[in-house]
Design an enzyme around this catalytic site. Structure first.
Site, PDB file in Angstrom:
ATOM      1  N   HIS A  23       0.827  -1.208   0.000  1.00 54.47           N
ATOM      2  CA  HIS A  23       0.000   0.000   0.000  1.00 54.47           C
ATOM      3  C   HIS A  23       0.863   1.260   0.000  1.00 54.47           C
ATOM      4  O   HIS A  23       2.085   1.205   0.174  1.00 54.47           O
ATOM      5  CB  HIS A  23      -0.930   0.008   1.217  1.00 54.47           C
ATOM      6  CG  HIS A  23      -0.199   0.014   2.534  1.00 54.47           C
ATOM      7  ND1 HIS A  23       0.351   1.150   3.087  1.00 54.47           N
ATOM      8  CD2 HIS A  23       0.082  -0.994   3.395  1.00 54.47           C
ATOM      9  CE1 HIS A  23       0.931   0.852   4.233  1.00 54.47           C
ATOM     10  NE2 HIS A  23       0.792  -0.450   4.446  1.00 54.47           N
ATOM     11  N   CYS A  44       2.949  -4.973   6.658  1.00 56.29           N
ATOM     12  CA  CYS A  44       2.753  -4.739   5.230  1.00 56.29           C
ATOM     13  C   CYS A  44       3.992  -4.118   4.582  1.00 56.29           C
ATOM     14  O   CYS A  44       4.960  -3.774   5.241  1.00 56.29           O
ATOM     15  CB  CYS A  44       1.536  -3.851   5.009  1.00 56.29           C
ATOM     16  SG  CYS A  44      -0.001  -4.603   5.603  1.00 56.29           S
TER      17      CYS A  44
END
Length: 203
Positions: A163, A179
């Site tokens: 992301h 992440c």
């Protein structure tokens, strides 16, 4: 988003951010270099973590990592803190600086794939995040307070994403809850290059 007096946006973005060569502009590479920690003095003891220098941020070949490029392929290298992308037709290669998980217990490696693509993602803390940080909000809509930035690629592993981030200081550092984070301009480009089923390998 309404905030309680104890909610610190900057600290939240820094803590909550979870998880070629033609594709990396010179200014972005310079930003990446500036984001890296200062080198230790020569007399200082060597740390147990990876050594960070710009020479490790270099073009890679896909063949040691993938049997083929079906649906395209992404390699996330945690040591050099770089994300590599190859298109299925081998005509497009991109290399981006990234953030990585803050600790080993939040780090997952291995093979997965993109199962969902979201522009303007919302965010909610995982149960484990909420337990560690009870003052965090239960839900953050798209916008400047969102730790997922402008675009997010859902992986087949629960809670794991590639992301963007609005806090650009975190790129090139250990700063996520599991992440892989990219500059917003880079995740926007990667979002357009990838598809559902794009292979992902994290090493």
């Amino acid at each position: 988003m309404s905030k309680s007096p104890s909610f610190n946006r900057r600290a939240f973005l820094g803590s909550a951010a979870a998880l070629g060569t033609a594709g990396l502009a010179a200014p972005a590479l310079a930003q990446f270099a500036e984001a890296l920690p200062e080198p230790m003095p020569a007399a200082a003891p060597v740390s147990n973590g990876p050594q960070h220098n710009i020479s490790s941020f270099r073009m890679q070949d896909w063949r040691p990592y993938f049997q083929n490029l079906s649906n395209g392929a992404i390699l996330c290298d945690l040591t050099s803190r770089a994300l590599h992308y190859w298109s299925e037709d081998q005509q497009t290669y991109r290399l981006y600086p990234s953030s990585i998980p803050v600790s080993e217990d939040l780090t997952r490696t291995g093979r997965t794939e993109i199962i969902r693509k979201v522009e303007g993602p919302s965010w909610a803390p995982t149960p484990a995040m909420k337990a560690r940080n009870p003052d965090w909000p239960d839900f953050v809509p798209p916008g400047p307070d969102n730790p997922l930035g402008t675009h997010a690629l859902w992986l087949s592993w629960q809670y794991y994403r590639i992301h963007g981030t609005h806090d650009t200081r975190k790129i090139g550092r250990r700063s996520s809850n599991g992440c892989i984070g990219l500059y917003n301009e880079h995740i926007a480009e990667l979002y357009n290059l990838t598809k559902i089923g794009t292979q992902v390998l994290i090493i």
